[in-house]
Design an enzyme around this catalytic site. Structure first.
Site, PDB file in Angstrom:
ATOM      1  N   ARG A   5       0.917  -1.235   0.042  1.00 45.46           N
ATOM      2  CA  ARG A   5       0.101   0.120  -0.089  1.00 45.46           C
ATOM      3  C   ARG A   5       0.906   1.400   0.014  1.00 45.46           C
ATOM      4  O   ARG A   5       0.425   2.319  -0.306  1.00 45.46           O
ATOM      5  CB  ARG A   5      -0.790   0.071   1.144  1.00 45.46           C
ATOM      6  CG  ARG A   5      -2.140  -1.102   0.854  1.00 45.46           C
ATOM      7  CD  ARG A   5      -2.821  -1.071   2.176  1.00 45.46           C
ATOM      8  NE  ARG A   5      -2.668  -2.304   2.985  1.00 45.46           N
ATOM      9  CZ  ARG A   5      -2.705  -2.485   4.336  1.00 45.46           C
ATOM     10  NH1 ARG A   5      -3.185  -1.263   4.894  1.00 45.46           N
ATOM     11  NH2 ARG A   5      -2.564  -3.642   4.868  1.00 45.46           N
TER      12      ARG A   5
ATOM     13  N   GLU B 116       0.680  -5.744  13.290  1.00 46.03           N
ATOM     14  CA  GLU B 116      -0.396  -6.221  14.151  1.00 46.03           C
ATOM     15  C   GLU B 116      -0.937  -7.843  14.075  1.00 46.03           C
ATOM     16  O   GLU B 116      -1.511  -8.189  14.954  1.00 46.03           O
ATOM     17  CB  GLU B 116      -1.565  -5.102  13.943  1.00 46.03           C
ATOM     18  CG  GLU B 116      -2.514  -4.931  14.856  1.00 46.03           C
ATOM     19  CD  GLU B 116      -3.600  -4.133  14.361  1.00 46.03           C
ATOM     20  OE1 GLU B 116      -3.714  -3.474  13.477  1.00 46.03           O
ATOM     21  OE2 GLU B 116      -4.663  -4.176  15.265  1.00 46.03           O
TER      22      GLU B 116
HETATM   23  O1  LIG Z   1       3.092  -0.771  11.867  1.00 51.64           O
HETATM   24  P1  LIG Z   1       3.111  -2.163  11.396  1.00 51.64           P
HETATM   25  O2  LIG Z   1       2.423  -3.101  12.628  1.00 51.64           O
HETATM   26  O3  LIG Z   1       4.259  -2.786  10.814  1.00 51.64           O
HETATM   27  O4  LIG Z   1       2.065  -2.029  10.208  1.00 51.64           O
HETATM   28  C1  LIG Z   1       1.753  -1.434   9.032  1.00 51.64           C
HETATM   29  C2  LIG Z   1       1.880  -2.385   7.938  1.00 51.64           C
HETATM   30  O5  LIG Z   1       0.901  -2.993   7.810  1.00 51.64           O
HETATM   31  C3  LIG Z   1       0.228  -2.938   6.555  1.00 51.64           C
HETATM   32  O6  LIG Z   1       0.632  -3.678   5.687  1.00 51.64           O
HETATM   33  P2  LIG Z   1       0.595  -5.130   5.203  1.00 51.64           P
HETATM   34  O7  LIG Z   1       1.685  -5.975   5.861  1.00 51.64           O
HETATM   35  O8  LIG Z   1      -0.754  -5.672   5.807  1.00 51.64           O
HETATM   36  O9  LIG Z   1       0.753  -5.316   3.736  1.00 51.64           O
HETATM   37  P3  LIG Z   1       0.146  -4.875   2.400  1.00 51.64           P
HETATM   38  O10 LIG Z   1       0.531  -3.454   2.355  1.00 51.64           O
HETATM   39  O11 LIG Z   1       0.697  -5.686   1.480  1.00 51.64           O
HETATM   40  O12 LIG Z   1      -1.521  -4.928   2.600  1.00 51.64           O
HETATM   41  C4  LIG Z   1       0.452  -1.594   6.228  1.00 51.64           C
HETATM   42  O13 LIG Z   1       0.034  -1.299   4.954  1.00 51.64           O
HETATM   43  C5  LIG Z   1       1.708  -1.356   6.800  1.00 51.64           C
HETATM   44  O14 LIG Z   1       2.703  -1.683   5.887  1.00 51.64           O
HETATM   45  N1  LIG Z   2      -5.369  -2.284  11.614  1.00 50.77           N
HETATM   46  C1  LIG Z   2      -4.767  -2.226  10.321  1.00 50.77           C
HETATM   47  N2  LIG Z   2      -5.542  -1.695   9.300  1.00 50.77           N
HETATM   48  C2  LIG Z   2      -4.853  -1.544   8.134  1.00 50.77           C
HETATM   49  N3  LIG Z   2      -3.458  -2.196   7.701  1.00 50.77           N
HETATM   50  C3  LIG Z   2      -3.146  -2.616   9.030  1.00 50.77           C
HETATM   51  N4  LIG Z   2      -1.638  -3.083   9.016  1.00 50.77           N
HETATM   52  C4  LIG Z   2      -1.408  -3.361  10.488  1.00 50.77           C
HETATM   53  N5  LIG Z   2      -2.530  -2.973  11.029  1.00 50.77           N
HETATM   54  C5  LIG Z   2      -3.332  -2.504  10.212  1.00 50.77           C
END
Ligand SMILES: O=P(O)(O)OC[C@H]1O[C@H](OP(=O)(O)OP(=O)(O)O)[C@H](O)[C@@H]1O
Ligand SMILES: Nc1ncnc2[nH]cnc12
Length: 181
Positions: A63, A100
């Site tokens: 993202r 998370e």
């Molecule tokens: O602060 P944190 O606990 O590290 O979480 C934040 C990360 O989690 C999500 O990505 P995700 O790993 O779900 O991957 P995506 O962007 O591919 O959906 C979000 O886009 C951040 O990169």
């Molecule tokens: N609560 C949340 N919503 C969307 N992206 C996340 N990445 C980690 N925690 C998340």
């Protein structure tokens, strides 16, 4: 365009129980369906960094690529991709982390940065901070510095932005959600 936090927050959809029980997922797809909101977010970030000493934009898979690529274009800076493990083809360095709702590993190409780079890390959201902290470790290994870590959303109750600041990583976010919001 003037930044309107209320509008931005109203376009981020809470999805309780995704991807697992106990997590409220903050879904940015409605925001990206609004060109006006995307412009507000992008313009705010450009305004903040246009006169900064940032030399590279580091965008986080997946993202973070949305905002990161537009910022790299508008600020006319090289775009560095931080990808989930196994996706980048050439010689990489990598770091593991927890988020998370899971564990992951991110990588960058070893030749993506050189010493002295001032990197702006970009993602959509800060939760535990694990992802940004892992990315910062990779920048550090290549001799670069983090200018700031920028995201659209902070989830302060998960402690990530505080942990990052305690770890010496400056953060910038455009809005925040409490757990019960
Ligand atoms: O602060 P944190 O606990 O590290 O979480 C934040 C990360 O989690 C999500 O990505 P995700 O790993 O779900 O991957 P995506 O962007 O591919 O959906 C979000 O886009 C951040 O990169
Ligand atoms: N609560 C949340 N919503 C969307 N992206 C996340 N990445 C980690 N925690 C998340």
């Amino acid at each position: 365009m003037i930044f309107d936090e209320f509008t931005i927050k109203s376009l981020i959809r809470p999805v309780p129980g995704f991807p697992r029980e106990g997590v409220t997922f903050r879904d940015i797809t409605p925001l990206y369906q609004s060109p006006r909101a995307v412009r507000m977010v992008t313009d705010s970030m450009i305004q903040r960094y246009v006169e900064s000493p940032v030399t590279h934009i580091g965008a986080i898979d997946a993202r973070g690529f949305l905002l990161g690529s537009v910022l790299a274009y508008e600020l006319n800076k090289p775009l560095i991709l931080f990808r989930k493990a196994g996706k980048l083809p050439a010689d990489c360095i990598s770091a593991s982390y927890n988020t998370e709702y899971g564990e992951a590993r991110i990588e960058i190409h070893r030749d993506a940065l050189s010493a002295g780079a001032q990197v702006l890390l970009v993602d959509d959201l800060i939760a535990t901070g694990g992802t940004f902290i892992a990315a910062a470790q990779l920048v550090d290994q290549l001799g670069g510095e983090i200018y700031e870590a920028a995201a659209i959303i902070d989830l302060p109750d998960l402690g990530g932005s505080r942990l990052m600041q305690e770890s010496g990583i400056a953060t910038f976010t455009l809005c925040a959600f409490a757990e019960n919001e």
